[in-house]
Write a protein that holds these residues in place. Structure first.
Motif, mmCIF file in Angstrom:
data_model
loop_
_atom_site.group_PDB
_atom_site.id
_atom_site.type_symbol
_atom_site.label_atom_id
_atom_site.label_comp_id
_atom_site.label_asym_id
_atom_site.label_seq_id
_atom_site.Cartn_x
_atom_site.Cartn_y
_atom_site.Cartn_z
ATOM 1 N N LEU A 147 0.828 -1.212 0.000
ATOM 2 C CA LEU A 147 0.000 0.000 0.000
ATOM 3 C C LEU A 147 0.861 1.260 0.000
ATOM 4 O O LEU A 147 0.526 2.256 -0.670
ATOM 5 N N ALA A 148 1.967 1.237 0.734
ATOM 6 C CA ALA A 148 2.846 2.409 0.783
ATOM 7 C C ALA A 148 3.474 2.687 -0.572
ATOM 8 O O ALA A 148 3.629 3.839 -0.973
ATOM 9 N N TRP A 149 3.846 1.635 -1.304
ATOM 10 C CA TRP A 149 4.389 1.827 -2.646
ATOM 11 C C TRP A 149 3.327 2.352 -3.604
ATOM 12 O O TRP A 149 3.586 3.256 -4.396
ATOM 13 N N ARG A 150 2.133 1.811 -3.529
ATOM 14 C CA ARG A 150 1.075 2.225 -4.456
ATOM 15 C C ARG A 150 0.663 3.673 -4.243
ATOM 16 O O ARG A 150 0.298 4.366 -5.184
ATOM 17 N N THR A 151 0.704 4.121 -3.002
ATOM 18 C CA THR A 151 0.316 5.502 -2.707
ATOM 19 C C THR A 151 1.497 6.467 -2.763
ATOM 20 O O THR A 151 1.317 7.669 -2.596
ATOM 21 N N ARG A 192 3.935 6.750 -0.651
ATOM 22 C CA ARG A 192 4.316 7.263 0.670
ATOM 23 C C ARG A 192 5.608 6.653 1.203
ATOM 24 O O ARG A 192 6.090 7.061 2.260
#
Length: 216
Positions: A192-196, A198
């Motif tokens: 999720l951090a990579w996709r967003t 962040r």
């Protein structure tokens, strides 16, 4: 250690860099104190000498690999910090007697430390465009193996000859379950951090070499 810092970080050290170097220094100090005085470190009969050698060795594994094989890439400060934290937190937790004073502390450590190690492994070895399935597979493969290896080492290091062996089976199942949950959390967080966007960290060691700035 200064050779690990690229040109940009020499002028503006990142938070991860400062925390990583500080945690490494404290880890070495606490490890030396534990080896000299296992009772004071609350590690008497708990493989204090092995921890005193093994934890610093693990904390300096990424710097050693980077220096030998990947000096053309930026140093992965965040991943290195996460590995160092797992060693430092266990050493400090024992020193402060948190394992005996807080009933849930052991379960928390068996949940969070595999999660932190899995995040580090994902940052270092999985491409940023990898899907969640690839992240989960890598995280479980590494994290579950590490958790099992830790339980085996812990048993032969001191549990087999202590009173803890009477409840070792139940405790081991709980520790492994907590570790696997940590692996799933790590894969979910990193994906999720990579996709967003962040989470930014140098590319995986196994990927293509970065293009020099002057060649772009």
């Amino acid at each position: 250690m200064s050779s690990f810092v690229d040109a940009e970080s020499r002028t503006a050290p990142s938070l991860a860099q400062v925390l990583d170097l500080g945690a490494k220094g404290l880890l070495v100090l606490l490890s030396a104190m534990a080896a000299l005085d296992p009772v004071g470190a609350n590690l008497d009969g708990k493989a204090a000498e092995l921890r005193a050698v093994g934890y610093p060795a693990l904390a300096f594994t990424i710097p050693a690999l980077w220096y030998v094989f990947w000096r053309d890439r930026p140093f992965p400060w965040l991943a290195d910090l996460l590995v160092t934290i797992t060693c430092f937190s266990d050493t400090l937790g024992n020193r402060m007697d948190l394992y005996d004073q807080i009933v849930w502390f052991d379960d928390w450590m068996h949940f969070m430390n595999p999660a932190l190690l899995c995040v580090a492994v994902l940052l270092l070895s999985v491409p940023r465009d990898a899907g969640f399935g690839a992240c989960l597979e890598r995280s479980l493969a590494f994290g579950a193996t590490a958790a099992i290896a830790w339980e085996i080492a812990e048993y032969f290091a001191f549990i087999a000859t202590s009173d803890e062996r009477n409840g070792a089976y139940t405790d081991t199942l709980g520790d492994l379950s907590a570790g696997i949950l940590g692996c799933v959390l790590a894969a979910t967080f990193v994906h999720l951090a990579w996709r967003t966007g962040r989470l930014r960290e140098p590319g995986p060691f196994g990927g293509p070499s970065p293009v020099p700035a002057e060649a772009r």
